[in-house]
Design an enzyme around this catalytic site. Structure first.
Site, mmCIF file in Angstrom:
data_model
loop_
_atom_site.group_PDB
_atom_site.id
_atom_site.type_symbol
_atom_site.label_atom_id
_atom_site.label_comp_id
_atom_site.label_asym_id
_atom_site.label_seq_id
_atom_site.Cartn_x
_atom_site.Cartn_y
_atom_site.Cartn_z
ATOM 1 N N THR A 38 -36.088 -56.976 -101.125
ATOM 2 C CA THR A 38 -36.042 -55.621 -101.685
ATOM 3 C C THR A 38 -37.377 -54.915 -101.449
ATOM 4 O OG1 THR A 38 -34.492 -56.315 -103.403
ATOM 5 C CG2 THR A 38 -35.771 -54.334 -103.864
ATOM 6 N N GLY A 39 -37.316 -53.605 -101.262
ATOM 7 C CA GLY A 39 -38.542 -52.817 -101.166
ATOM 8 C C GLY A 39 -38.573 -51.954 -99.914
ATOM 9 N N THR A 56 -40.622 -52.085 -97.318
ATOM 10 C CA THR A 56 -40.792 -52.830 -96.066
ATOM 11 C C THR A 56 -39.464 -53.454 -95.651
ATOM 12 O OG1 THR A 56 -42.996 -53.352 -96.938
ATOM 13 C CG2 THR A 56 -42.352 -54.442 -94.892
ATOM 14 N N GLY A 105 -40.483 -58.696 -98.753
ATOM 15 C CA GLY A 105 -41.842 -58.164 -98.823
ATOM 16 C C GLY A 105 -42.607 -58.782 -99.975
ATOM 17 N N ALA A 106 -43.763 -58.210 -100.291
ATOM 18 C CA ALA A 106 -44.570 -58.684 -101.419
ATOM 19 C C ALA A 106 -45.540 -57.586 -101.829
ATOM 20 C CB ALA A 106 -45.338 -59.951 -101.045
ATOM 21 N N ASP A 107 -46.033 -57.711 -103.041
ATOM 22 C CA ASP A 107 -47.032 -56.765 -103.544
ATOM 23 C C ASP A 107 -48.449 -57.251 -103.270
ATOM 24 O OD1 ASP A 107 -45.162 -54.895 -104.865
ATOM 25 O OD2 ASP A 107 -44.644 -56.705 -105.978
ATOM 26 N N GLY A 150 -40.872 -53.962 -107.272
ATOM 27 C CA GLY A 150 -39.599 -53.251 -107.230
ATOM 28 C C GLY A 150 -38.606 -53.761 -108.257
ATOM 29 N N GLU A 206 -35.012 -62.425 -106.124
ATOM 30 C CA GLU A 206 -35.857 -62.788 -104.971
ATOM 31 C C GLU A 206 -36.278 -64.249 -105.052
ATOM 32 O OE1 GLU A 206 -37.711 -58.362 -104.172
ATOM 33 O OE2 GLU A 206 -38.860 -59.749 -105.365
HETATM 34 C C1 5RP Z 1 -39.536 -56.079 -105.121
HETATM 35 C C2 5RP Z 1 -40.641 -56.746 -104.403
HETATM 36 C C3 5RP Z 1 -41.101 -56.117 -103.140
HETATM 37 O O1 5RP Z 1 -41.037 -57.067 -102.133
HETATM 38 C C4 5RP Z 1 -42.508 -55.636 -103.310
HETATM 39 O O2 5RP Z 1 -42.557 -54.761 -104.416
HETATM 40 C C5 5RP Z 1 -43.030 -54.948 -102.048
HETATM 41 O O3 5RP Z 1 -42.430 -53.713 -101.893
HETATM 42 P P1 5RP Z 1 -42.825 -52.716 -100.718
HETATM 43 O O4 5RP Z 1 -42.333 -53.341 -99.448
HETATM 44 O O5 5RP Z 1 -42.101 -51.447 -101.067
HETATM 45 O O6 5RP Z 1 -44.305 -52.524 -100.743
HETATM 46 O O7 5RP Z 1 -41.161 -57.752 -104.796
HETATM 47 O O8 5RP Z 1 -39.268 -56.715 -106.344
#
Ligand code: 5RP
Length: 219
Positions: free
Chosen positions: A30-31, A33, A84-86, A99, A105
């Site tokens: 999710t997100g 990316t 993806g990841a933060d 997200g 996830e």
């Molecule tokens: C959602 C997530 C996403 O992978 C994370 O927030 C990264 O999002 P983005 O690709 O919009 O930066 O963990 O729960």
């Protein structure tokens, strides 16, 4: 987000696409990316027919791309999961959940043989914790869990108005010193009322693809 940030995410997403090969089924996170990854998948002449998805938002995007969304319970073997990841470290340990999809996830990451994480280079850190740590909680346990997190030195903020796809609430925990991500993930998982901690350290990514201004780097 700047065009440059978009480009970096796009590069990471495109590199992950090369790993899909002739897979019939993949896991999708999710997100923003991942949205780029799904959009790129949709352009593949031989795209996977099926996916398991970590959120209603990704499921809708996958369905729009003509990819059937399967229930993980019906899947016996999931080869590849892309998400993806933060935040990410060189050891491929992550903070996720910005997200709000962290629980699904983590479930899909646990089920997958290969977990590929796609990020732009702004997400790279030496030590996790600059990004507030998302923790999904059962709604009635929100203040109980908040007290427990505060006792451990964190400043939990309720992500007010957000209800996860699982019907739960999210606390974003600021100011945690995450010196030992594996130990902290295990400890926070034991707090009654916690559904999922957004630390992905016990099961880190197997491959980190980082989009940069110059191209992609892998860890
Ligand atoms: C959602 C997530 C996403 O992978 C994370 O927030 C990264 O999002 P983005 O690709 O919009 O930066 O963990 O729960």
């Amino acid at each position: 987000m700047t065009a440059d940030g978009d480009t970096k995410k796009q590069r990471a997403a495109a590199a992950a696409l090369e790993l899909v090969a002739d897979a019939d089924l993949i896991g999708v996170g999710t997100g923003s990316t991942v949205n780029l990854f799904i959009d790129a998948l949709a352009q593949l002449p031989h795209r996977p027919r099926q996916a398991v998805s970590s959120s209603q938002a990704s499921s809708a995007r996958l369905a729009a791309a003509g990819i059937e969304v399967r229930d993980l319970n019906e899947v016996s073997d999931l080869g590849l999961y892309v998400d993806g990841a933060d935040e990410a470290t060189a050891a491929r340990q992550l903070i996720k959940g910005g997200g709000g999809a962290l629980t699904r996830e983590k479930i899909i990451a646990a089920a997958a043989r290969h977990f590929v994480c796609i990020v732009d280079d702004t997400k790279l850190v030496a030590t996790l914790g600059r990004f507030p740590l998302p923790v999904e909680v059962i709604p009635m346990a929100r203040t109980l869990v908040s007290r427990e997190l505060a006792a451990r030195g964190g400043r939990p903020l309720w992500r007010a108005g957000v209800v996860t796809d699982n019907g739960n609430h999210i606390l974003d925990v600021h100011g945690l010193a995450i010196a030992d991500p594996v130990a902290l993930e295990r400890e926070l998982n034991q707090i009654t009322g916690v559904v999922t901690v957004g630390l992905f350290a016990v099961r880190p990514a197997d491959l980190l693809i980082v989009g940069t201004a110059r191209g992609v780097e892998t860890r």
